[in-house]
Every structure is written in C-alpha cells, then in structure tokens.
Design a protein around this motif. Structure first.
Motif, mmCIF file in Angstrom:
data_model
loop_
_atom_site.group_PDB
_atom_site.id
_atom_site.type_symbol
_atom_site.label_atom_id
_atom_site.label_comp_id
_atom_site.label_asym_id
_atom_site.label_seq_id
_atom_site.Cartn_x
_atom_site.Cartn_y
_atom_site.Cartn_z
ATOM 1 N N ILE A 16 0.840 -1.200 0.000
ATOM 2 C CA ILE A 16 0.000 0.000 0.000
ATOM 3 C C ILE A 16 0.873 1.247 0.000
ATOM 4 O O ILE A 16 0.648 2.198 -0.756
ATOM 5 C CB ILE A 16 -0.954 -0.005 1.208
ATOM 6 N N GLN A 17 1.909 1.244 0.825
ATOM 7 C CA GLN A 17 2.784 2.405 0.923
ATOM 8 C C GLN A 17 3.566 2.652 -0.366
ATOM 9 O O GLN A 17 3.873 3.793 -0.706
ATOM 10 C CB GLN A 17 3.733 2.239 2.111
ATOM 11 N N SER A 18 3.869 1.571 -1.094
ATOM 12 C CA SER A 18 4.607 1.724 -2.354
ATOM 13 C C SER A 18 3.703 2.080 -3.527
ATOM 14 O O SER A 18 4.182 2.423 -4.602
ATOM 15 C CB SER A 18 5.363 0.436 -2.678
ATOM 16 N N GLY A 19 2.380 1.986 -3.308
ATOM 17 C CA GLY A 19 1.434 2.299 -4.369
ATOM 18 C C GLY A 19 1.070 1.118 -5.252
ATOM 19 O O GLY A 19 0.314 1.265 -6.214
ATOM 20 N N LYS A 20 1.578 -0.065 -4.944
ATOM 21 C CA LYS A 20 1.262 -1.247 -5.753
ATOM 22 C C LYS A 20 -0.116 -1.808 -5.437
ATOM 23 O O LYS A 20 -0.717 -2.508 -6.253
ATOM 24 C CB LYS A 20 2.322 -2.329 -5.538
ATOM 25 N N LEU A 21 -0.596 -1.519 -4.236
ATOM 26 C CA LEU A 21 -1.892 -2.040 -3.808
ATOM 27 C C LEU A 21 -2.750 -0.881 -3.314
ATOM 28 O O LEU A 21 -2.291 -0.044 -2.541
ATOM 29 C CB LEU A 21 -1.681 -3.066 -2.692
ATOM 30 N N ASP A 22 -3.975 -0.857 -3.781
ATOM 31 C CA ASP A 22 -4.886 0.241 -3.488
ATOM 32 C C ASP A 22 -5.457 0.121 -2.079
ATOM 33 O O ASP A 22 -6.058 -0.896 -1.716
ATOM 34 C CB ASP A 22 -6.008 0.197 -4.528
ATOM 35 N N ARG A 23 -5.294 1.161 -1.300
ATOM 36 C CA ARG A 23 -5.844 1.180 0.056
ATOM 37 C C ARG A 23 -7.365 1.006 0.055
ATOM 38 O O ARG A 23 -7.948 0.459 1.003
ATOM 39 C CB ARG A 23 -5.473 2.515 0.730
ATOM 40 N N ALA A 24 -8.006 1.448 -1.013
ATOM 41 C CA ALA A 24 -9.470 1.362 -1.089
ATOM 42 C C ALA A 24 -9.972 -0.072 -1.120
ATOM 43 O O ALA A 24 -11.154 -0.318 -0.873
ATOM 44 C CB ALA A 24 -9.967 2.109 -2.326
ATOM 45 N N LEU A 25 -9.094 -1.036 -1.418
ATOM 46 C CA LEU A 25 -9.500 -2.439 -1.376
ATOM 47 C C LEU A 25 -9.897 -2.882 0.028
ATOM 48 O O LEU A 25 -10.527 -3.928 0.196
ATOM 49 C CB LEU A 25 -8.346 -3.322 -1.859
ATOM 50 N N PHE A 26 -9.543 -2.092 1.038
ATOM 51 C CA PHE A 26 -9.788 -2.459 2.424
ATOM 52 C C PHE A 26 -10.811 -1.547 3.091
ATOM 53 O O PHE A 26 -10.972 -1.576 4.306
ATOM 54 C CB PHE A 26 -8.450 -2.453 3.175
ATOM 55 N N ASP A 27 -11.500 -0.759 2.269
ATOM 56 C CA ASP A 27 -12.592 0.097 2.748
ATOM 57 C C ASP A 27 -13.859 -0.762 2.786
ATOM 58 O O ASP A 27 -14.591 -0.875 1.801
ATOM 59 C CB ASP A 27 -12.762 1.294 1.814
ATOM 60 N N VAL A 28 -14.082 -1.395 3.914
ATOM 61 C CA VAL A 28 -15.126 -2.423 4.029
ATOM 62 C C VAL A 28 -16.513 -1.863 3.758
ATOM 63 O O VAL A 28 -17.307 -2.458 3.018
ATOM 64 C CB VAL A 28 -15.070 -3.071 5.423
ATOM 65 N N THR A 29 -16.829 -0.726 4.351
ATOM 66 C CA THR A 29 -18.176 -0.181 4.183
ATOM 67 C C THR A 29 -18.404 0.309 2.752
ATOM 68 O O THR A 29 -19.531 0.279 2.258
ATOM 69 C CB THR A 29 -18.433 0.956 5.184
ATOM 70 N N LYS A 30 -17.352 0.743 2.068
ATOM 71 C CA LYS A 30 -17.508 1.136 0.671
ATOM 72 C C LYS A 30 -17.787 -0.082 -0.203
ATOM 73 O O LYS A 30 -18.611 -0.025 -1.121
ATOM 74 C CB LYS A 30 -16.249 1.856 0.185
ATOM 75 N N LEU A 31 -17.107 -1.179 0.081
ATOM 76 C CA LEU A 31 -17.381 -2.424 -0.643
ATOM 77 C C LEU A 31 -18.841 -2.835 -0.479
ATOM 78 O O LEU A 31 -19.503 -3.243 -1.438
ATOM 79 C CB LEU A 31 -16.469 -3.541 -0.120
ATOM 80 N N ILE A 32 -19.339 -2.707 0.748
ATOM 81 C CA ILE A 32 -20.736 -3.064 1.004
ATOM 82 C C ILE A 32 -21.665 -2.121 0.246
ATOM 83 O O ILE A 32 -22.652 -2.549 -0.358
ATOM 84 C CB ILE A 32 -21.029 -3.022 2.517
ATOM 85 N N GLU A 33 -21.346 -0.843 0.281
ATOM 86 C CA GLU A 33 -22.171 0.149 -0.420
ATOM 87 C C GLU A 33 -22.262 -0.151 -1.909
ATOM 88 O O GLU A 33 -23.307 0.038 -2.538
ATOM 89 C CB GLU A 33 -21.565 1.532 -0.208
ATOM 90 N N LEU A 34 -21.178 -0.669 -2.486
ATOM 91 C CA LEU A 34 -21.147 -0.973 -3.905
ATOM 92 C C LEU A 34 -21.713 -2.364 -4.230
ATOM 93 O O LEU A 34 -21.772 -2.749 -5.391
ATOM 94 C CB LEU A 34 -19.714 -0.865 -4.434
ATOM 95 N N GLY A 35 -22.117 -3.111 -3.200
ATOM 96 C CA GLY A 35 -22.736 -4.412 -3.442
ATOM 97 C C GLY A 35 -21.760 -5.559 -3.519
ATOM 98 O O GLY A 35 -22.063 -6.602 -4.089
ATOM 99 N N TYR A 36 -20.568 -5.423 -2.919
ATOM 100 C CA TYR A 36 -19.567 -6.477 -3.004
ATOM 101 C C TYR A 36 -19.382 -7.229 -1.691
ATOM 102 O O TYR A 36 -18.323 -7.802 -1.456
ATOM 103 C CB TYR A 36 -18.239 -5.893 -3.505
ATOM 104 N N ASP A 37 -20.398 -7.212 -0.836
ATOM 105 C CA ASP A 37 -20.350 -8.067 0.340
ATOM 106 C C ASP A 37 -20.573 -9.516 -0.083
ATOM 107 O O ASP A 37 -21.014 -9.801 -1.204
ATOM 108 C CB ASP A 37 -21.402 -7.628 1.364
#
Length: 197
Positions: A88-109
């Motif tokens: 995440i710190q190097s920018g290779k992995l998106d921090r947003a992948l771990f935004d749990v409530t956003k995933l739920i909001e988008l229907g990916y639970d």
C-alpha cells in the motif's frame, strides 16, 4: 359510595397516565454484513447507532503472524492487514480495497457476490481471474477475481486498484450487470487530458 367511585377514577387515571409513558419497543438491530478482503480475511460489520461494530476473522496463513489496523468512524470501517502495508505504501496495492463499508455500499459483500472487482496493471492479469475488459490504452485490465484466490502471491509484479480508482474506469457491476464488463471511460479521458478525478 361517592368516595369509592372517586378512588376508582383516580386509579384509572394513574394507570392511563402510566401507559402513556411506557418506553417504546427497541428497534431491531441491522443485520451484519460480511466482506472477504483480497487477503482472504473476512470482516463483518454491523451498524450500531451512529457508528459501526467490526469483527475480523483472519484468513489461514502458514507461518505468518498478521495484525490488523482497524479504523472505525461514523463514516465507515477500514481494515488493513499488516502484511500488505508495504504494498500500500509503495502504491502497488490500493488502500481502497480495504474500505469495508464502501465495498458493502457498492454491493460487493459476500451475500451479493463471490468475486472482487479489480483493475490490474500487468501483462498476466488473466492469472488473477476473469478478465471483463482489456484497456490497452491505459495498460490495465478489469478483472473479476474469485474471493479466496491468493491474489497477492500471483501478482508480485502487478499494480492492483479497486473501488474509488477502479470505478472511475469500470462501472460498478450491480447484480443485473455483473459480467458484462461495461466501461464508463471517465479515467481514459482523465488520463489523456491530464484531469484529476
């Protein structure tokens, strides 16, 4: 006799008054929703008043001790395993992948889908799952990765985005659209015209 009638009337008045101030029945708590992260860890969140309750079920890891950075606020829940902090710190992995409530909001639970939508910058994107759209003009592919896939082990040389960045490229796949690979094209225009989101 007159006093007895007055006494009965007073008792009825007290009972009626007391009934008026009985506490209302407690509202039913919202059911929890579970999200499987790209690391295989599961997070179950439940809305409680003005904040959230978050419970973590770590994935099985061979010989690896992992802690979690959990952020809970009225706005939502983010859970990041310590094992992915360097990516995440190097920018290779998106921090947003771990935004749990956003995933739920988008229907990916987990109740709604068995896949995680990703944007992958790698010539071997197909090893991570089903490629729903190739975007050579931005050197990326939209990939639907089955939950439980060891994505990080297969993507050492890849850059992986999702959610806020990903959905600039790819329309959120609601259940009716999932698998169509439709592209919104917003990020393509931004990349070529130098616009920021």
């Amino acid at each position: 006799m007159h006093k007895r009638i007055l006494s009965q009337a007073a008792v009825l008045a007290v009972l009626a008054g007391g009934a008026a101030v009985l506490p209302a029945a407690a509202a039913e708590p919202e059911p929890g929703k579970t999200v499987t992260l790209i690391t295989g860890d599961k997070v179950t969140v439940t809305r409680k008043g003005g904040t959230w309750d978050a419970r973590i079920e770590p994935a099985k890891r061979a010989g690896e001790s992992v802690s979690f950075v959990k952020s809970v606020s009225p706005n939502g829940v983010t859970v990041i395993p310590s094992s992915v902090m360097p990516q995440i710190q190097s920018g290779k992995l998106d921090r947003a992948l771990f935004d749990v409530t956003k995933l739920i909001e988008l229907g990916y639970d987990d109740a709604n889908t068995s896949e995680i939508p990703l944007l992958v910058e790698s010539p071997r994107a197909q090893t991570l799952g089903r490629v729903t759209r190739a975007m050579p003009e931005v050197r990326m592919s939209a990939v639907a990765t089955p939950k439980g896939t060891d994505v990080l082990a297969k993507s050492e040389d890849s850059k992986i985005l999702a959610q806020r960045q990903a959905f600039s490229f790819v329309e959120p796949e609601c259940p009716a659209d999932r698998g169509t690979g439709r592209v919104a094209g917003r990020a393509h225009r931004q990349r070529h015209h130098g616009r920021r989101p």
